[in-house]
Design an enzyme around this catalytic site. Structure first.
Site, PDB file in Angstrom:
ATOM      1  N   HIS A 133      28.791   6.802 -16.940  1.00 47.20           N
ATOM      2  CA  HIS A 133      29.559   5.843 -16.146  1.00 47.20           C
ATOM      3  C   HIS A 133      30.440   4.952 -17.023  1.00 47.20           C
ATOM      4  O   HIS A 133      31.566   4.608 -16.637  1.00 47.20           O
ATOM      5  CB  HIS A 133      28.622   4.939 -15.339  1.00 47.20           C
ATOM      6  CG  HIS A 133      28.054   5.576 -14.116  1.00 47.20           C
ATOM      7  ND1 HIS A 133      28.814   5.829 -12.990  1.00 47.20           N
ATOM      8  CD2 HIS A 133      26.802   5.995 -13.829  1.00 47.20           C
ATOM      9  CE1 HIS A 133      28.047   6.367 -12.061  1.00 47.20           C
ATOM     10  NE2 HIS A 133      26.816   6.498 -12.544  1.00 47.20           N
ATOM     11  N   ASP A 140      28.562   8.189  -8.689  1.00 57.21           N
ATOM     12  CA  ASP A 140      27.433   8.208  -7.759  1.00 57.21           C
ATOM     13  C   ASP A 140      28.025   8.377  -6.371  1.00 57.21           C
ATOM     14  O   ASP A 140      28.804   7.525  -5.909  1.00 57.21           O
ATOM     15  CB  ASP A 140      26.641   6.906  -7.837  1.00 57.21           C
ATOM     16  CG  ASP A 140      25.973   6.713  -9.189  1.00 57.21           C
ATOM     17  OD1 ASP A 140      25.676   7.729  -9.850  1.00 57.21           O
ATOM     18  OD2 ASP A 140      25.750   5.552  -9.581  1.00 57.21           O
ATOM     19  N   GLU A 197      18.595  11.880 -10.462  1.00 56.23           N
ATOM     20  CA  GLU A 197      19.179  11.138  -9.342  1.00 56.23           C
ATOM     21  C   GLU A 197      20.036  12.085  -8.516  1.00 56.23           C
ATOM     22  O   GLU A 197      21.036  12.609  -9.028  1.00 56.23           O
ATOM     23  CB  GLU A 197      20.035   9.974  -9.843  1.00 56.23           C
ATOM     24  CG  GLU A 197      19.268   8.941 -10.654  1.00 56.23           C
ATOM     25  CD  GLU A 197      20.185   7.913 -11.307  1.00 56.23           C
ATOM     26  OE1 GLU A 197      19.671   6.858 -11.724  1.00 56.23           O
ATOM     27  OE2 GLU A 197      21.411   8.157 -11.398  1.00 56.23           O
ATOM     28  N   HIS A 200      23.968  11.283  -8.541  1.00 59.71           N
ATOM     29  CA  HIS A 200      24.701  11.108  -9.795  1.00 59.71           C
ATOM     30  C   HIS A 200      25.239  12.441 -10.299  1.00 59.71           C
ATOM     31  O   HIS A 200      24.478  13.399 -10.493  1.00 59.71           O
ATOM     32  CB  HIS A 200      23.775  10.484 -10.849  1.00 59.71           C
ATOM     33  CG  HIS A 200      24.394  10.284 -12.186  1.00 59.71           C
ATOM     34  ND1 HIS A 200      24.635   9.033 -12.717  1.00 59.71           N
ATOM     35  CD2 HIS A 200      24.827  11.173 -13.120  1.00 59.71           C
ATOM     36  CE1 HIS A 200      25.177   9.170 -13.914  1.00 59.71           C
ATOM     37  NE2 HIS A 200      25.299  10.468 -14.178  1.00 59.71           N
TER      38      HIS A 200
END
Length: 218
Positions: A133, A140, A197, A200
């Site tokens: 990120h 996301d 996740e 993600h």
């Protein structure tokens, strides 16, 4: 919070109820000089029907307070843009759009997140380099249709085993199928899911070490 939810619902309707071939979105303002120099672009320039719901610009996140300014934008590195455009194109035939929960994330925000949850299994430990990120090479996301957000089994930033990308325990068969459909769409753009996740996704070079960017999100 109710006003925030209504705003997201309105954005969903605006994105999904419009014919895919004729987006009527207003012009996207230019990014800042610093963002442009870093190769960052506003995702709306490549995914015009994107729904932007940056959770860290609101208190509705795991820290409980806004970490971004209210006018934060979803910025990604320009190298990620074609993949996101392809992923969005893969979803449109079924009447679905991408919802963006987080995009480029400043280093100081990553530091605050790790201070709140100092567990590298769930929050990346800040380091001397920009990756994921912090480099604008991860997002996301989830999926929405005319009925709202698609059931994925958990909300964003669910720090339980159910948040794992391939979780089965406690995740319905329908939610597992929805997660798989999201992965397939993102894979069409060359983007891969982070196994920890389900929301993600990374570019192939997301974890290369790069200089920390000193760029705001607005």
């Amino acid at each position: 919070m109710r006003l925030r939810v209504l705003g997201v619902v309105a954005a969903l309707c605006s994105a999904i109820c419009t014919a895919p071939a004729a987006f009527a979105s207003p012009p996207v303002p230019p990014v800042s000089d610093a963002a442009r120099a870093a190769g960052l672009v506003d995702v709306r320039t490549v995914v015009p029907d994107a729904v932007i719901d940056l959770r860290y610009a609101t208190p509705n996140n795991f820290v409980g307070v806004p970490l971004y300014p209210a006018d934060a934008r979803c910025l990604v590195h320009e190298s990620m843009a074609p993949g996101l455009a392809a992923a969005a194109a893969a979803l449109r035939p079924t009447g679905e759009v991408l919802v963006f929960w987080d995009c480029y994330r400043p280093h100081d925000v990553q530091v605050r997140m790790f201070e709140a949850v100092p567990d590298p299994n769930w929050v990346a430990r800040p380091g001397p380099y920009a990756r994921s990120h912090e480099a604008g090479r991860s997002v996301d996301v989830t999926i929405a249709n005319a009925g709202g957000l698609v059931d994925m089994g958990t909300d964003f930033d669910d720090f339980t085993p159910r948040g794992l990308a391939y979780a089965t325990d406690g995740v319905s068969a329908a939610a597992q199928a929805n997660r798989a459909r999201l992965r397939d769409a993102m894979k069409a753009g060359g983007l891969t899911v982070y196994k920890g996740e389900w929301w993600h996704f990374d570019t192939s070079d997301a974890y290369e070490k790069r200089p920390i960017l000193n760029v705001g999100v607005n």
